[in-house]
Design an enzyme around this catalytic site. Structure first.
Site, PDB file in Angstrom:
ATOM      1  N   CYS A  76      35.890  40.876  42.855  1.00 42.43           N
ATOM      2  CA  CYS A  76      37.043  41.354  43.201  1.00 42.43           C
ATOM      3  C   CYS A  76      38.221  40.317  43.219  1.00 42.43           C
ATOM      4  O   CYS A  76      39.281  40.578  43.226  1.00 42.43           O
ATOM      5  CB  CYS A  76      37.123  42.007  44.488  1.00 42.43           C
ATOM      6  SG  CYS A  76      36.230  41.013  45.911  1.00 42.43           S
ATOM      7  N   HIS A  77      37.818  39.013  43.189  1.00 35.42           N
ATOM      8  CA  HIS A  77      38.750  37.935  43.092  1.00 35.42           C
ATOM      9  C   HIS A  77      39.640  37.781  41.847  1.00 35.42           C
ATOM     10  O   HIS A  77      40.625  37.231  41.798  1.00 35.42           O
ATOM     11  CB  HIS A  77      38.137  36.727  43.278  1.00 35.42           C
ATOM     12  CG  HIS A  77      37.446  36.090  42.586  1.00 35.42           C
ATOM     13  ND1 HIS A  77      35.902  36.641  42.672  1.00 35.42           N
ATOM     14  CD2 HIS A  77      37.378  35.366  41.539  1.00 35.42           C
ATOM     15  CE1 HIS A  77      35.438  36.019  41.618  1.00 35.42           C
ATOM     16  NE2 HIS A  77      36.042  35.397  40.824  1.00 35.42           N
ATOM     17  N   ASN A 110      34.672  45.790  48.735  1.00 39.66           N
ATOM     18  CA  ASN A 110      33.533  45.019  48.192  1.00 39.66           C
ATOM     19  C   ASN A 110      32.902  44.230  48.898  1.00 39.66           C
ATOM     20  O   ASN A 110      33.571  43.120  49.513  1.00 39.66           O
ATOM     21  CB  ASN A 110      33.972  44.442  46.943  1.00 39.66           C
ATOM     22  CG  ASN A 110      33.090  43.718  46.058  1.00 39.66           C
ATOM     23  OD1 ASN A 110      31.947  43.979  45.973  1.00 39.66           O
ATOM     24  ND2 ASN A 110      33.644  42.677  45.448  1.00 39.66           N
ATOM     25  N   GLU A 140      37.381  29.175  37.442  1.00 40.24           N
ATOM     26  CA  GLU A 140      37.285  30.262  36.197  1.00 40.24           C
ATOM     27  C   GLU A 140      37.855  29.944  35.293  1.00 40.24           C
ATOM     28  O   GLU A 140      37.676  30.008  33.866  1.00 40.24           O
ATOM     29  CB  GLU A 140      36.936  31.659  36.755  1.00 40.24           C
ATOM     30  CG  GLU A 140      36.042  32.019  37.558  1.00 40.24           C
ATOM     31  CD  GLU A 140      35.940  33.329  38.255  1.00 40.24           C
ATOM     32  OE1 GLU A 140      36.966  34.209  37.896  1.00 40.24           O
ATOM     33  OE2 GLU A 140      35.053  33.475  38.902  1.00 40.24           O
ATOM     34  N   TYR A 182      45.896  45.052  39.530  1.00 42.89           N
ATOM     35  CA  TYR A 182      45.342  46.311  40.083  1.00 42.89           C
ATOM     36  C   TYR A 182      45.331  47.695  39.302  1.00 42.89           C
ATOM     37  O   TYR A 182      44.312  48.509  39.267  1.00 42.89           O
ATOM     38  CB  TYR A 182      46.051  46.772  41.494  1.00 42.89           C
ATOM     39  CG  TYR A 182      45.518  45.378  42.573  1.00 42.89           C
ATOM     40  CD1 TYR A 182      44.457  45.497  42.963  1.00 42.89           C
ATOM     41  CD2 TYR A 182      46.559  44.517  42.857  1.00 42.89           C
ATOM     42  CE1 TYR A 182      43.934  44.535  43.943  1.00 42.89           C
ATOM     43  CE2 TYR A 182      46.063  43.481  43.800  1.00 42.89           C
ATOM     44  CZ  TYR A 182      44.834  43.446  44.437  1.00 42.89           C
ATOM     45  OH  TYR A 182      44.513  42.492  45.215  1.00 42.89           O
TER      46      TYR A 182
END
Length: 177
Positions: free
Chosen positions: A105-106, A97, A132, A74
């Protein structure tokens, strides 16, 4: 990812939805399908427009530049959005979001332990991050294989040239023309 969130389980529910299939919605759905087939960058090709405060919009833009498989904290998101001391506000931007895959945002996690909150739940966030990371590792492995194959081919060409002096002269002549 939860089976009901995978694209093959998403159905159109009415004529209003199908009226948009030829345009932006079809583009977005295609990007989601490509994402789940391994192209984790596909959602970034879809333009997104959301309204928020100046900082929230800056944070959303910054999220779209977070590489898959390389989560930001963050605090890092706050810095990327232009306000390094605004880590809590960065968390608020994530929570506001509405387009999770398209504004990822993940990919934002706490600096301490854990993966933080996510509108679809922590297990879904963890699954997206794992997908990812695996895609990033696979791409890195493919790049290493390609580099090794190119190095092997260059070494073989050098050995062949050294073994055949006439070929070396031909290659030198070809390079000078």
């Amino acid at each position: 990812v939860e089976p009901e969130l995978q694209p093959e389980h998403i159905e159109w529910v009415g004529e209003a939805d199908t009226a948009f299939v030829g345009g932006a919605v079809a583009w977005a759905v295609g990007a989601v399908h490509r994402y789940y087939r391994g192209d984790v960058d596909a959602p970034m090709a879809v333009p997104v427009r959301q309204q928020g405060t100046e900082f929230v919009e800056a944070a959303w833009r910054a999220m779209r530049h977070i590489p898959p498989g390389q989560p930001y904290t963050y605090a890092e998101l706050a810095a990327a959005a232009g306000r390094p001391a605004a880590a809590r506000a960065a968390g608020t931007a994530c929570s506001h979001n509405a387009t999770a895959l398209f504004v990822p945002c993940h990919r934002v996690v706490p600096s301490g332990r854990g993966i933080g909150n996510f509108g679809w739940g922590a297990p879904v966030k963890q699954a997206l991050l794992a997908r990812e990371a695996a895609a990033r590792e696979a791409a890195a492995a493919a790049a290493l294989r390609a580099a090794a194959e190119a190095a092997t081919a260059a070494a073989e060409a050098a050995r062949a040239a050294a073994a055949d002096p006439a070929a070396t002269a031909d290659l030198a002549a070809a390079g000078q023309s």
